[in-house]
Write a protein that holds these residues in place. Structure first.
Motif, PDB file in Angstrom:
ATOM      1  N   TYR A  91       0.826  -1.199   0.000  1.00  0.00           N
ATOM      2  CA  TYR A  91       0.000   0.000   0.000  1.00  0.00           C
ATOM      3  C   TYR A  91       0.871   1.264   0.000  1.00  0.00           C
ATOM      4  N   GLN A  92       0.247   2.366  -0.360  1.00  0.00           N
ATOM      5  CA  GLN A  92       0.961   3.646  -0.352  1.00  0.00           C
ATOM      6  C   GLN A  92       1.475   4.007   1.047  1.00  0.00           C
ATOM      7  N   PHE A  93       0.645   3.750   2.071  1.00  0.00           N
ATOM      8  CA  PHE A  93       1.042   4.132   3.427  1.00  0.00           C
ATOM      9  C   PHE A  93       1.470   2.933   4.266  1.00  0.00           C
ATOM     10  N   TYR A  94       2.003   1.902   3.606  1.00  0.00           N
ATOM     11  CA  TYR A  94       2.696   0.754   4.202  1.00  0.00           C
ATOM     12  C   TYR A  94       1.813  -0.194   4.999  1.00  0.00           C
ATOM     13  N   ASN A  95       0.858   0.363   5.815  1.00  0.00           N
ATOM     14  CA  ASN A  95      -0.019  -0.504   6.626  1.00  0.00           C
ATOM     15  C   ASN A  95       0.736  -1.509   7.485  1.00  0.00           C
ATOM     16  N   LEU A  96       1.846  -1.073   8.090  1.00  0.00           N
ATOM     17  CA  LEU A  96       2.565  -1.952   9.011  1.00  0.00           C
ATOM     18  C   LEU A  96       1.890  -1.899  10.372  1.00  0.00           C
ATOM     19  N   ILE A  97       2.137  -2.920  11.188  1.00  0.00           N
ATOM     20  CA  ILE A  97       1.563  -2.924  12.532  1.00  0.00           C
ATOM     21  C   ILE A  97       2.548  -2.231  13.467  1.00  0.00           C
ATOM     22  N   VAL A  99       3.064  -1.814  16.624  1.00  0.00           N
ATOM     23  CA  VAL A  99       3.628  -2.404  17.851  1.00  0.00           C
ATOM     24  C   VAL A  99       4.481  -3.645  17.565  1.00  0.00           C
ATOM     25  N   LEU A 100       4.577  -4.029  16.298  1.00  0.00           N
ATOM     26  CA  LEU A 100       5.424  -5.175  15.947  1.00  0.00           C
ATOM     27  C   LEU A 100       6.733  -4.692  15.333  1.00  0.00           C
ATOM     28  N   THR A 101       7.809  -5.437  15.593  1.00  0.00           N
ATOM     29  CA  THR A 101       9.112  -5.089  15.023  1.00  0.00           C
ATOM     30  C   THR A 101       9.122  -5.377  13.522  1.00  0.00           C
ATOM     31  N   VAL A 102      10.197  -4.937  12.889  1.00  0.00           N
ATOM     32  CA  VAL A 102      10.388  -5.191  11.462  1.00  0.00           C
ATOM     33  C   VAL A 102      10.296  -6.688  11.177  1.00  0.00           C
ATOM     34  N   GLU A 103      11.032  -7.484  11.949  1.00  0.00           N
ATOM     35  CA  GLU A 103      11.023  -8.935  11.727  1.00  0.00           C
ATOM     36  C   GLU A 103       9.618  -9.510  11.920  1.00  0.00           C
ATOM     37  N   GLU A 104       8.922  -9.045  12.945  1.00  0.00           N
ATOM     38  CA  GLU A 104       7.568  -9.558  13.210  1.00  0.00           C
ATOM     39  C   GLU A 104       6.582  -9.141  12.120  1.00  0.00           C
ATOM     40  N   ASN A 105       6.727  -7.904  11.625  1.00  0.00           N
ATOM     41  CA  ASN A 105       5.854  -7.461  10.541  1.00  0.00           C
ATOM     42  C   ASN A 105       6.069  -8.308   9.287  1.00  0.00           C
ATOM     43  N   ILE A 106       7.345  -8.587   8.981  1.00  0.00           N
ATOM     44  CA  ILE A 106       7.637  -9.349   7.759  1.00  0.00           C
ATOM     45  C   ILE A 106       7.106 -10.773   7.861  1.00  0.00           C
ATOM     46  N   THR A 107       7.247 -11.389   9.027  1.00  0.00           N
ATOM     47  CA  THR A 107       6.887 -12.809   9.154  1.00  0.00           C
ATOM     48  C   THR A 107       5.430 -13.033   9.568  1.00  0.00           C
ATOM     49  N   LEU A 108       4.698 -11.941   9.748  1.00  0.00           N
ATOM     50  CA  LEU A 108       3.304 -12.055  10.203  1.00  0.00           C
ATOM     51  C   LEU A 108       2.434 -13.011   9.359  1.00  0.00           C
ATOM     52  N   PRO A 109       2.515 -12.942   8.014  1.00  0.00           N
ATOM     53  CA  PRO A 109       1.665 -13.852   7.221  1.00  0.00           C
ATOM     54  C   PRO A 109       1.948 -15.326   7.538  1.00  0.00           C
ATOM     55  N   LEU A 110       3.214 -15.676   7.794  1.00  0.00           N
ATOM     56  CA  LEU A 110       3.548 -17.072   8.117  1.00  0.00           C
ATOM     57  C   LEU A 110       2.949 -17.450   9.461  1.00  0.00           C
ATOM     58  N   ASN A 140       7.862   3.083  13.316  1.00  0.00           N
ATOM     59  CA  ASN A 140       8.042   4.537  13.425  1.00  0.00           C
ATOM     60  C   ASN A 140       9.501   4.940  13.663  1.00  0.00           C
ATOM     61  N   GLN A 141      10.393   3.965  13.755  1.00  0.00           N
ATOM     62  CA  GLN A 141      11.821   4.278  13.855  1.00  0.00           C
ATOM     63  C   GLN A 141      12.504   4.178  12.493  1.00  0.00           C
ATOM     64  N   LEU A 142      11.707   4.008  11.458  1.00  0.00           N
ATOM     65  CA  LEU A 142      12.267   3.817  10.115  1.00  0.00           C
ATOM     66  C   LEU A 142      11.885   4.961   9.190  1.00  0.00           C
ATOM     67  N   SER A 143      12.705   5.153   8.173  1.00  0.00           N
ATOM     68  CA  SER A 143      12.336   6.110   7.119  1.00  0.00           C
ATOM     69  C   SER A 143      11.205   5.508   6.279  1.00  0.00           C
ATOM     70  N   GLY A 144      10.558   6.341   5.474  1.00  0.00           N
ATOM     71  CA  GLY A 144       9.468   5.869   4.612  1.00  0.00           C
ATOM     72  C   GLY A 144       9.923   4.760   3.671  1.00  0.00           C
ATOM     73  N   GLY A 145      11.111   4.938   3.098  1.00  0.00           N
ATOM     74  CA  GLY A 145      11.632   3.932   2.176  1.00  0.00           C
ATOM     75  C   GLY A 145      11.841   2.596   2.881  1.00  0.00           C
ATOM     76  N   GLN A 146      12.365   2.670   4.109  1.00  0.00           N
ATOM     77  CA  GLN A 146      12.568   1.438   4.874  1.00  0.00           C
ATOM     78  C   GLN A 146      11.234   0.780   5.214  1.00  0.00           C
ATOM     79  N   GLN A 147      10.246   1.589   5.588  1.00  0.00           N
ATOM     80  CA  GLN A 147       8.934   1.018   5.907  1.00  0.00           C
ATOM     81  C   GLN A 147       8.336   0.320   4.690  1.00  0.00           C
ATOM     82  N   GLN A 148       8.525   0.941   3.518  1.00  0.00           N
ATOM     83  CA  GLN A 148       7.981   0.296   2.320  1.00  0.00           C
ATOM     84  C   GLN A 148       8.726  -0.994   2.028  1.00  0.00           C
ATOM     85  N   ARG A 149      10.037  -1.044   2.338  1.00  0.00           N
ATOM     86  CA  ARG A 149      10.771  -2.297   2.122  1.00  0.00           C
ATOM     87  C   ARG A 149      10.270  -3.386   3.071  1.00  0.00           C
TER      88      ARG A 149
END
Ligand code: ADP
Ligand code: ADP
Length: 227
Positions: A91-97, A99-110, A140-149
């Motif tokens: 999505y344009q605005f990332y829709n990350l969770i 309260v979850l870390t980067v690793e947790e956000n990435i692995t959430l679907p699994l 919220n500790q990441l830049s926009g580009g990092q959040q999109q990654r």
């Protein structure tokens, strides 16, 4: 090989006086590994189309087949599982969770799908996304580009048949947009990942194999730019 087929798809919002025909009898198909840009003016029906391809809304009429499965013939539980395994959404605005870390956000679907995490696969993905140093950070500790990654990581972790992205660079500056475009293109080329991207970004449209223009809920143009 055909991976997606849309047959006479229509979507009407509202009733009577306030009725809006957002999508009007649209049909097309997409081959495995194709990189398709969807362009068109605001309000033309692009997001409606993407939501219907992603199983996040229901059509008024028509069908969507993904790898031969008639998506809207599934019940809600089956559809939720199908979506998690076969469709990656960006999505344009990332829709990350938040309260979850980067690793947790990435692995959430699994996790939601009760699938095991393959650590080697995850490490490889994180390296591709250049997020090695950020795994324990919150969004919220990441830049926009990092959040999109991160959101791209979450979209591809289950090896879905298709990635659908709605203005993935719409909230990014030129440098970060460029990186996201390169990343998407790389996934398309090296993993043969099928990509459908709504965009106003010329750079994405220029990289795509095919450009579909939507106007007033219909396909106004469908051009293969890179056969
Ligand atoms: P685009 O993504 O090209 O800007 P949309 O698919 O968002 O277009 O919208 C297509 C048309 O459907 C527009 O006229 C819009 O106002 C209308 N529309 C979109 N979503 C809704 C909704 N949930 N309820 C009513 N009308 C909607
Ligand atoms: P970019 O140069 O990619 O546009 P920024 O200038 O926003 O990114 O951020 C530069 C670096 O600082 C990035 O690596 C980012 O992770 C980090 N950073 C940005 N905002 C924060 C924040 N609120 N807390 C911690 N780190 C941050």
């Amino acid at each position: 090989m055909e991976i997606l087929r849309v047959e006479r798809l229509s979507k009407v919002y509202g009733k009577g006086e306030s009725e809006v025909k957002a999508l009007d009898d649209v049909s097309f198909s997409i081959r495995k590994g194709e990189f398709v840009a969807i362009i068109g003016p605001s309000g033309s029906g692009k997001s409606t189309l993407l939501h219907l391809l992603g199983g996040v809304d229901h059509p008024t009429s028509g069908k969507v087949f993904i790898e031969g499965t008639d998506m809207y013939d599934l019940n809600e539980t089956q559809l939720a599982i199908f979506r998690r395994r076969q469709i990656g959404l960006i999505y344009q605005f990332y829709n990350l969770i938040p309260v979850l870390t980067v690793e947790e956000n990435i692995t959430l679907p699994l996790l939601l799908d009760k699938q095991k995490i393959d650590q080697k696969q995850l490490d490889g993905l994180v390296k591709t996304l250049n997020l090695q140093q950020r795994l324990n950070h919150l969004p919220n500790q990441l830049s926009g580009g990092q959040q999109q990654r991160v959101s791209i990581g979450r979209a591809i972790i289950s090896n879905p048949a298709i990635i659908l992205a709605d203005e993935p660079t719409g909230n990014l500056d030129s440098k970060n947009s460029g990186e996201i475009v390169e990343l998407l293109k790389m996934l398309n080329k090296t993993r043969h990942q099928t990509l459908i991207v709504i965009t106003h970004d010329e750079r994405i449209a220029l990289q795509a194999d095919r450009v579909i223009a939507i106007e007033d809920g219909k396909i106004a143009k469908d051009e293969v730019t890179r056969p």
